[in-house]
Write a protein that holds these residues in place. Structure first.
Motif, short mmCIF file in Angstrom:
data_model
loop_
_atom_site.label_atom_id
_atom_site.label_comp_id
_atom_site.label_asym_id
_atom_site.label_seq_id
_atom_site.Cartn_x
_atom_site.Cartn_y
_atom_site.Cartn_z
N PRO A 137 38.57 45.59 40.65
CA PRO A 137 38.73 46.04 39.24
C PRO A 137 39.74 47.19 39.11
CG PRO A 137 36.67 46.77 40.64
CD PRO A 137 37.09 45.93 41.11
N ALA A 138 40.65 47.13 38.44
CA ALA A 138 41.62 48.23 38.02
C ALA A 138 41.15 49.20 37.22
CB ALA A 138 42.96 47.79 37.48
N TYR A 139 39.98 48.70 36.25
CA TYR A 139 39.22 49.51 35.44
C TYR A 139 38.10 48.93 35.01
CZ TYR A 139 41.68 46.77 32.05
OH TYR A 139 42.45 46.02 31.24
N LEU A 140 37.08 49.50 34.59
CA LEU A 140 36.05 48.89 33.89
C LEU A 140 35.42 49.39 32.60
CD1 LEU A 140 33.65 48.69 37.51
CD2 LEU A 140 34.72 46.78 36.40
N PRO A 141 34.76 48.84 31.90
CA PRO A 141 34.51 47.37 32.04
C PRO A 141 35.71 46.72 32.00
CG PRO A 141 33.92 48.00 29.84
CD PRO A 141 34.24 49.26 30.46
N TYR A 142 35.61 45.33 32.65
CA TYR A 142 36.66 44.25 32.45
C TYR A 142 36.89 43.64 30.85
CZ TYR A 142 36.21 43.51 37.45
OH TYR A 142 36.04 43.49 38.71
N ASP A 143 38.03 44.02 30.21
CA ASP A 143 38.47 43.35 29.13
C ASP A 143 39.06 41.94 29.40
OD1 ASP A 143 41.25 44.08 29.58
OD2 ASP A 143 40.57 45.83 28.34
N GLU A 144 39.44 41.16 28.52
CA GLU A 144 40.24 39.66 29.02
C GLU A 144 41.49 39.94 29.43
OE1 GLU A 144 36.57 38.84 26.31
OE2 GLU A 144 38.35 40.19 26.33
N ASP A 145 42.20 41.07 29.09
CA ASP A 145 43.58 41.42 29.27
C ASP A 145 43.64 42.08 31.10
OD1 ASP A 145 44.55 40.40 27.08
OD2 ASP A 145 44.38 42.32 26.28
N HIS A 146 42.39 42.17 31.65
CA HIS A 146 42.18 42.92 32.97
C HIS A 146 43.12 42.03 33.80
CE1 HIS A 146 41.07 44.20 36.75
NE2 HIS A 146 40.49 45.31 36.16
N PRO A 147 43.72 42.62 34.86
CA PRO A 147 44.76 41.91 36.03
C PRO A 147 43.63 41.12 36.57
CG PRO A 147 45.36 43.98 35.90
CD PRO A 147 44.36 44.05 35.07
N ARG A 148 44.09 39.81 36.83
CA ARG A 148 43.09 38.97 37.79
C ARG A 148 43.67 38.61 39.23
NH1 ARG A 148 43.90 37.63 32.53
NH2 ARG A 148 45.74 36.29 32.84
N SER A 149 42.78 39.23 39.87
CA SER A 149 43.25 39.49 41.35
C SER A 149 41.91 38.87 42.40
CB SER A 149 43.81 40.61 41.92
OG SER A 149 42.58 41.66 41.49
N PRO A 150 41.60 37.60 41.84
CA PRO A 150 40.38 37.21 42.49
C PRO A 150 40.10 37.20 44.12
CG PRO A 150 41.65 35.29 41.96
CD PRO A 150 42.38 36.29 41.20
N VAL A 151 38.95 37.48 44.47
CA VAL A 151 38.96 37.67 46.04
C VAL A 151 38.31 36.35 46.80
CG1 VAL A 151 38.92 40.17 45.86
CG2 VAL A 151 36.64 39.00 45.54
N SER A 152 38.28 35.50 45.93
CA SER A 152 37.66 34.15 46.79
C SER A 152 38.40 33.02 46.34
CB SER A 152 36.08 34.20 46.31
OG SER A 152 35.88 33.77 44.90
N PRO A 153 38.51 31.93 47.07
CA PRO A 153 38.91 30.43 46.57
C PRO A 153 38.26 30.24 45.16
CG PRO A 153 38.74 30.47 48.71
CD PRO A 153 37.94 31.58 48.32
N TYR A 154 37.15 30.29 45.16
CA TYR A 154 36.31 29.92 43.81
C TYR A 154 37.10 30.90 42.61
CZ TYR A 154 32.52 29.92 40.08
OH TYR A 154 31.69 29.48 38.89
N GLY A 155 37.02 31.89 42.72
CA GLY A 155 37.68 32.86 41.71
C GLY A 155 39.36 32.22 41.28
N VAL A 156 39.88 32.01 42.44
CA VAL A 156 41.30 31.33 42.34
C VAL A 156 41.36 29.89 41.53
CG1 VAL A 156 43.28 30.24 43.44
CG2 VAL A 156 42.03 32.62 44.46
N SER A 157 40.26 29.11 41.80
CA SER A 157 40.17 28.06 41.01
C SER A 157 39.75 28.13 39.59
CB SER A 157 39.05 27.16 41.65
OG SER A 157 37.79 27.62 41.44
N LYS A 158 38.92 29.09 39.20
CA LYS A 158 38.69 29.52 38.00
C LYS A 158 39.79 29.99 37.15
CE LYS A 158 34.42 27.99 37.59
NZ LYS A 158 33.98 26.89 36.64
N VAL A 159 40.64 30.72 37.77
CA VAL A 159 42.04 31.38 37.24
C VAL A 159 42.84 29.95 36.89
CG1 VAL A 159 44.16 32.58 37.47
CG2 VAL A 159 41.93 33.73 38.14
N ALA A 160 42.93 29.17 37.87
CA ALA A 160 43.91 28.20 37.45
C ALA A 160 43.29 27.12 36.27
CB ALA A 160 43.95 27.28 38.84
#
Length: 328
Positions: A137-160
């Motif tokens: 998190p760069a800030y909380l709560p997450y809004d939809e414009d928050h930067p996306r920097s997933p920390v798992s392959p699962y998160g990366v797959s969902k971004v794609a």
């Protein structure tokens, strides 16, 4: 209305499927019955779907197959009005061990669904995304414009997958909506998740196990709220082309969650700690103002209310559900 629910024998997908069938829709469920956890739970979910049709004029059909099978997808999506794409290889920790499998199901499978839907002009594809897209998190709560920097392959797959849904909307005019779920829980939840494990262990007189120091925080979302917001998308185009957070706006740290479950069931138990596992996000917290504005979404339960309901449900269904949790 004719509805296709991919991954419809899983936790979230099955709740959508039996809710839609109960409301009188014709529902087809596609699921490959991946043995990520005890398949008897998915078999139970399918039975619930079939029983739902006794309460309405709707229909329920289960098809065993995968979103990687483009021929089958083309066949099932033809004549479908709306697709609720829930199929995915779940599990942050599983994705760390098997990143290529996560890509095959979550990215390639999503593209297959979108392309099949584009060819027959379905009314809408609702894609299940995840708070895992945010990562650190760069800030909380997450809004939809928050930067996306997933920390798992699962998160990366969902971004794609989200990007593919957006592009299919922008380039091909396919109405798509991506819903970013924040840790969903409730009746029939996957047995290998924190809440189900805490409840199961405490009811059996065993200490709940917290991975890490328990300071990680989560925004847990009750399954009924997930089902309700998806149901809104049967009749509204307000969110087409959008990505929306779906959470509870209520956070709790994992240690407090374990203590809450323990204190409700057996206050004499001690909390145990184990090594933190790779790929877990440090914090999640949803800003749901966009979903409130576009879909009139308001979460109905705090985490403590939802946990109490789940404990009651677990006790009522312990005879068949507990063996599945213990086998996970």
């Amino acid at each position: 209305m004719k509805i296709l629910v991919t991954g419809g024998a899983g936790f979230i997908g099955s709740h959508l499927a039996d809710n839609f069938a109960r409301r009188g829709h014709d529902v087809t469920v596609l699921d490959n019955l991946e043995p990520y956890y005890d398949l008897r739970l998915k078999e139970h979910n399918i039975d619930v779907g079939h029983r739902a049709t006794s309460e309405s004029d709707g229909s329920y059909e289960f098809v065993e197959g995968s979103v990687t099978d483009t021929t089958l997808l083309d066949e099932l999506i033809t004549g479908t009005d709306i697709v609720f794409h829930q199929a995915a290889q779940a599990g942050v920790r599983t994705s760390v061990d098997h990143p290529k499998m996560v890509t095959e199901y979550n990215v390639d499978g999503t593209v297959n669904v979108l392309d099949a839907a584009r060819k027959v002009n379905v009314e809408r594809v609702v894609h299940a995304s995840s708070s895992s897209v945010y990562g650190k998190p760069a800030y909380l709560p997450y809004d939809e414009d928050h930067p996306r920097s997933p920390v798992s392959p699962y998160g990366v797959s969902k971004v794609a997958a989200e990007h593919y849904a957006r592009v299919y909307n922008e380039i091909y005019g396919l109405p798509t909506v991506s819903l970013r779920y924040f840790t969903v829980y409730g009746p029939r939840m996957r047995p290998n998740m924190a809440i189900s494990n805490f409840v199961s262990r405490c009811l059996r007189g065993k200490s709940p196990i917290v991975y890490g120091d328990g300071t990680q925080t989560r925004d847990f979302t009750y399954i009924a709220d997930i089902a309700r917001v998806n149901g809104k998308l049967l009749t509204t185009s307000q969110a087409d082309g959008e990505t929306l957070n779906v959470g509870s706006t209520d956070t709790i740290d994992i240690l407090t969650l374990a203590e809450t479950v323990r204190d409700t069931i057996d206050p004499t138990l001690e909390i145990q700690f184990a090594e933190r596992q790779e790929g877990d996000a440090e914090h999640t917290h949803a800003d749901v103002s966009k979903a409130q504005r576009l879909l009139d979404y308001t979460p109905t339960r705090s985490i403590r209310e939802g946990v109490d309901e789940f404990i009651d449900w677990y006790r009522e269904n312990r005879d068949w559900y507990e063996p599945l949790v213990m086998n996970s």
